[in-house]
Every structure is written in C-alpha cells, then in structure tokens.
Design an enzyme around this catalytic site. Structure first.
Site, PDB file in Angstrom:
ATOM      1  N   PRO A   9     -16.293   9.271 -37.390  1.00  0.00           N
ATOM      2  CA  PRO A   9     -16.619   9.215 -38.839  1.00  0.00           C
ATOM      3  C   PRO A   9     -17.938   9.294 -38.998  1.00  0.00           C
ATOM      4  O   PRO A   9     -18.320   8.346 -38.308  1.00  0.00           O
ATOM      5  CB  PRO A   9     -16.357   8.244 -39.524  1.00  0.00           C
ATOM      6  CG  PRO A   9     -15.139   7.943 -38.896  1.00  0.00           C
ATOM      7  CD  PRO A   9     -15.174   7.997 -37.745  1.00  0.00           C
ATOM      8  N   ASN A  10     -18.901  10.305 -39.200  1.00  0.00           N
ATOM      9  CA  ASN A  10     -20.532   9.887 -39.540  1.00  0.00           C
ATOM     10  C   ASN A  10     -20.965   9.589 -37.956  1.00  0.00           C
ATOM     11  O   ASN A  10     -22.899   9.750 -38.385  1.00  0.00           O
ATOM     12  CB  ASN A  10     -20.698   8.723 -40.151  1.00  0.00           C
ATOM     13  CG  ASN A  10     -20.568   8.978 -41.812  1.00  0.00           C
ATOM     14  OD1 ASN A  10     -19.723  10.085 -42.100  1.00  0.00           O
ATOM     15  ND2 ASN A  10     -19.492   7.591 -41.457  1.00  0.00           N
ATOM     16  N   ARG A  17     -28.944   9.435 -40.113  1.00  0.00           N
ATOM     17  CA  ARG A  17     -28.401   8.462 -41.129  1.00  0.00           C
ATOM     18  C   ARG A  17     -28.701   7.261 -40.288  1.00  0.00           C
ATOM     19  O   ARG A  17     -29.124   6.616 -38.991  1.00  0.00           O
ATOM     20  CB  ARG A  17     -26.800   7.612 -40.391  1.00  0.00           C
ATOM     21  CG  ARG A  17     -26.578   7.714 -39.382  1.00  0.00           C
ATOM     22  CD  ARG A  17     -24.620   7.352 -39.283  1.00  0.00           C
ATOM     23  NE  ARG A  17     -24.048   6.000 -39.875  1.00  0.00           N
ATOM     24  CZ  ARG A  17     -22.863   6.024 -38.787  1.00  0.00           C
ATOM     25  NH1 ARG A  17     -22.738   5.965 -38.062  1.00  0.00           N
ATOM     26  NH2 ARG A  17     -22.637   4.935 -39.799  1.00  0.00           N
ATOM     27  N   TYR A  22     -29.366   3.058 -35.870  1.00  0.00           N
ATOM     28  CA  TYR A  22     -28.827   3.876 -35.376  1.00  0.00           C
ATOM     29  C   TYR A  22     -29.929   4.561 -34.349  1.00  0.00           C
ATOM     30  O   TYR A  22     -30.127   5.426 -33.351  1.00  0.00           O
ATOM     31  CB  TYR A  22     -27.828   5.123 -35.304  1.00  0.00           C
ATOM     32  CG  TYR A  22     -26.302   4.081 -36.316  1.00  0.00           C
ATOM     33  CD1 TYR A  22     -25.542   3.271 -35.897  1.00  0.00           C
ATOM     34  CD2 TYR A  22     -26.298   3.742 -37.725  1.00  0.00           C
ATOM     35  CE1 TYR A  22     -24.626   3.031 -36.237  1.00  0.00           C
ATOM     36  CE2 TYR A  22     -25.017   3.492 -38.597  1.00  0.00           C
ATOM     37  CZ  TYR A  22     -24.449   3.086 -37.422  1.00  0.00           C
ATOM     38  OH  TYR A  22     -23.117   2.118 -38.403  1.00  0.00           O
ATOM     39  N   ASN A  71     -16.172   5.683 -29.523  1.00  0.00           N
ATOM     40  CA  ASN A  71     -16.667   5.225 -30.294  1.00  0.00           C
ATOM     41  C   ASN A  71     -16.000   5.482 -32.243  1.00  0.00           C
ATOM     42  O   ASN A  71     -16.198   7.364 -32.288  1.00  0.00           O
ATOM     43  CB  ASN A  71     -17.950   5.791 -30.620  1.00  0.00           C
ATOM     44  CG  ASN A  71     -18.567   4.968 -31.727  1.00  0.00           C
ATOM     45  OD1 ASN A  71     -18.253   4.508 -32.849  1.00  0.00           O
ATOM     46  ND2 ASN A  71     -20.278   4.773 -31.798  1.00  0.00           N
ATOM     47  N   ALA A  74     -16.448   4.196 -38.300  1.00  0.00           N
ATOM     48  CA  ALA A  74     -15.539   2.821 -39.041  1.00  0.00           C
ATOM     49  C   ALA A  74     -14.008   2.628 -38.746  1.00  0.00           C
ATOM     50  O   ALA A  74     -13.758   1.618 -39.227  1.00  0.00           O
ATOM     51  CB  ALA A  74     -16.107   2.838 -40.580  1.00  0.00           C
ATOM     52  N   GLU A  95     -14.128   0.816 -26.326  1.00  0.00           N
ATOM     53  CA  GLU A  95     -14.422   0.515 -26.902  1.00  0.00           C
ATOM     54  C   GLU A  95     -15.948   0.716 -26.684  1.00  0.00           C
ATOM     55  O   GLU A  95     -16.275  -0.197 -26.437  1.00  0.00           O
ATOM     56  CB  GLU A  95     -13.391   0.121 -28.163  1.00  0.00           C
ATOM     57  CG  GLU A  95     -14.653  -0.495 -29.442  1.00  0.00           C
ATOM     58  CD  GLU A  95     -14.164  -1.579 -29.798  1.00  0.00           C
ATOM     59  OE1 GLU A  95     -12.671  -2.409 -29.981  1.00  0.00           O
ATOM     60  OE2 GLU A  95     -14.943  -2.361 -30.891  1.00  0.00           O
ATOM     61  N   HIS A  97     -19.793   0.871 -29.100  1.00  0.00           N
ATOM     62  CA  HIS A  97     -20.700   1.442 -29.961  1.00  0.00           C
ATOM     63  C   HIS A  97     -22.160   0.923 -29.866  1.00  0.00           C
ATOM     64  O   HIS A  97     -22.345   0.563 -29.234  1.00  0.00           O
ATOM     65  CB  HIS A  97     -19.986  -0.213 -30.914  1.00  0.00           C
ATOM     66  CG  HIS A  97     -18.651   0.356 -31.686  1.00  0.00           C
ATOM     67  ND1 HIS A  97     -18.681   0.309 -32.755  1.00  0.00           N
ATOM     68  CD2 HIS A  97     -17.849  -0.938 -30.984  1.00  0.00           C
ATOM     69  CE1 HIS A  97     -17.059   0.169 -32.395  1.00  0.00           C
ATOM     70  NE2 HIS A  97     -16.475  -0.326 -31.897  1.00  0.00           N
ATOM     71  N   ARG A 104     -23.494  -8.165 -37.294  1.00  0.00           N
ATOM     72  CA  ARG A 104     -23.104  -7.067 -38.783  1.00  0.00           C
ATOM     73  C   ARG A 104     -22.297  -7.953 -39.908  1.00  0.00           C
ATOM     74  O   ARG A 104     -22.684  -9.025 -39.291  1.00  0.00           O
ATOM     75  CB  ARG A 104     -23.014  -5.653 -38.614  1.00  0.00           C
ATOM     76  CG  ARG A 104     -24.671  -5.137 -37.317  1.00  0.00           C
ATOM     77  CD  ARG A 104     -24.016  -3.178 -37.127  1.00  0.00           C
ATOM     78  NE  ARG A 104     -24.400  -2.971 -38.861  1.00  0.00           N
ATOM     79  CZ  ARG A 104     -23.723  -1.513 -38.784  1.00  0.00           C
ATOM     80  NH1 ARG A 104     -23.629  -0.748 -37.527  1.00  0.00           N
ATOM     81  NH2 ARG A 104     -23.895  -1.221 -39.781  1.00  0.00           N
TER      82      ARG A 104
HETATM   83  C1  DQA Z   1     -20.365   1.829 -35.077  1.00  0.00           C
HETATM   84  C2  DQA Z   1     -19.861   0.548 -36.103  1.00  0.00           C
HETATM   85  C3  DQA Z   1     -19.594   0.733 -36.749  1.00  0.00           C
HETATM   86  O1  DQA Z   1     -19.506  -0.815 -37.543  1.00  0.00           O
HETATM   87  C4  DQA Z   1     -19.792   2.091 -38.365  1.00  0.00           C
HETATM   88  O2  DQA Z   1     -18.997   2.208 -38.452  1.00  0.00           O
HETATM   89  C5  DQA Z   1     -20.173   3.169 -37.287  1.00  0.00           C
HETATM   90  C6  DQA Z   1     -21.030   3.116 -36.137  1.00  0.00           C
HETATM   91  C7  DQA Z   1     -21.326   1.780 -33.891  1.00  0.00           C
HETATM   92  O3  DQA Z   1     -21.355   2.998 -32.982  1.00  0.00           O
HETATM   93  O4  DQA Z   1     -22.282   0.946 -33.795  1.00  0.00           O
HETATM   94  O5  DQA Z   1     -19.841   4.387 -37.506  1.00  0.00           O
HETATM   95  O6  DQA Z   1     -19.751   2.371 -34.577  1.00  0.00           O
END
Ligand code: DQA
Length: 141
Positions: A9-10, A17, A22, A71, A74, A95, A97, A104
């Site tokens: 998501p996102n 964003r 990011y 990735n 959240a 995993e 990110h 964070r």
């Molecule tokens: C993320 C880190 C997560 O905590 C966050 O919710 C994201 C992006 C990252 O790529 O840094 O959506 O996965």
C-alpha cells in the site's frame, strides 16, 4: 532466473508521498530502469493497496519464482496473514524497505513478516530494491 518485485500500500505514490522520507523519484520509473539492468533475469512487477491481492500474488508466484523482493509497506507491521503466506510458499522473500524503519516510529520497529523472510534490507532509499535483487541473485538458487 525469475524474480518478482511486489509492493504494497501507498508505494504507488512514491515520488509524491512524503518526499523527505521516500524521495521524489517515481518508484515505477526507478523499477523499470532497474529491471533493464538485469537482462538475464525475468522480472514480474506488482503493486497493490489491498492485503488480499498481495497474498494472491505471493501464492501465484511463490512456488515457481526463484526470489521475491517484498515491500509490504505498512502491512509489514501488522499483517499476520502476509507473514503466514510467506511461510506457506517456497520462494525466498527479502523484506525490503525504502526508509530505515528502525530509525522511525516504534510501531515501525515491529515486523510481522521478518521471521518468515530470508533477510531484511532497509534504509537505502530506492537502492534497497537493487540490493535486494543482488542478494537474491547471490543467495537464491
Ligand atoms: C516502508 C516503511 C513502512 O513503515 C511504511 O508504512 C511504508 C513504506 C518503506 O519502504 O520504507 O509504506 O515499507
């Protein structure tokens, strides 16, 4: 070799964003350039804002591909279902990110998927994806 890059998501909004966290580069554009640098690898790119769709995709490719860069956004922090799915499939999952989740908010220090994953790569900006691909090329079959 077949590698899937799955984004949750996102992550479709990376570039727009929170650019201070990011970056201001579109993830889709970055990934298209990344895959072009590995002509010997067959890539599958997938993004969804929906937990079930991510699980469906993990199940679809998770017995056939050589590696998965995930990735989960959240969902990483609270999806037992995605963690269970990673345990159910046979393809190794990294995993991944963009940000340094451990530097964070405390809720981002928790990962419901890390124990099911082969390794964790976080905090290198978009370069986290390249590092994850390289890790799979070196460590997956
Ligand atoms: C993320 C880190 C997560 O905590 C966050 O919710 C994201 C992006 C990252 O790529 O840094 O959506 O996965």
């Amino acid at each position: 070799m077949k590698i899937a890059i799955i984004n949750g998501p996102n992550l479709n909004l990376v570039g727009v964003r929170e650019p201070g966290i990011y970056g201001s580069r579109s993830l889709a554009e970055y990934l298209n350039e990344l895959v072009a640098q590995y002509p010997h690898v067959e890539f599958s790119l997938f993004q969804s804002n929906h937990e079930g769709a991510i699980i469906d995709e993990l199940q679809r490719i998770g017995f056939d591909f050589d590696g998965i860069v995930l990735n989960a956004g959240a969902y990483t922090h609270y999806s037992i279902a995605i963690g269970d799915c990673i345990r159910a499939i046979t393809t190794p999952v990294v995993e991944t990110h963009i940000s340094d989740v451990h530097a964070r908010e405390s809720f981002r220090h928790v990962s419901m998927i890390k124990d099911a994953c082969a390794t964790v790569i976080a905090g290198f900006g978009l370069d986290s994806y390249r590092r994850a691909v390289d890790w799979l090329i070196e460590n997956a079959k």
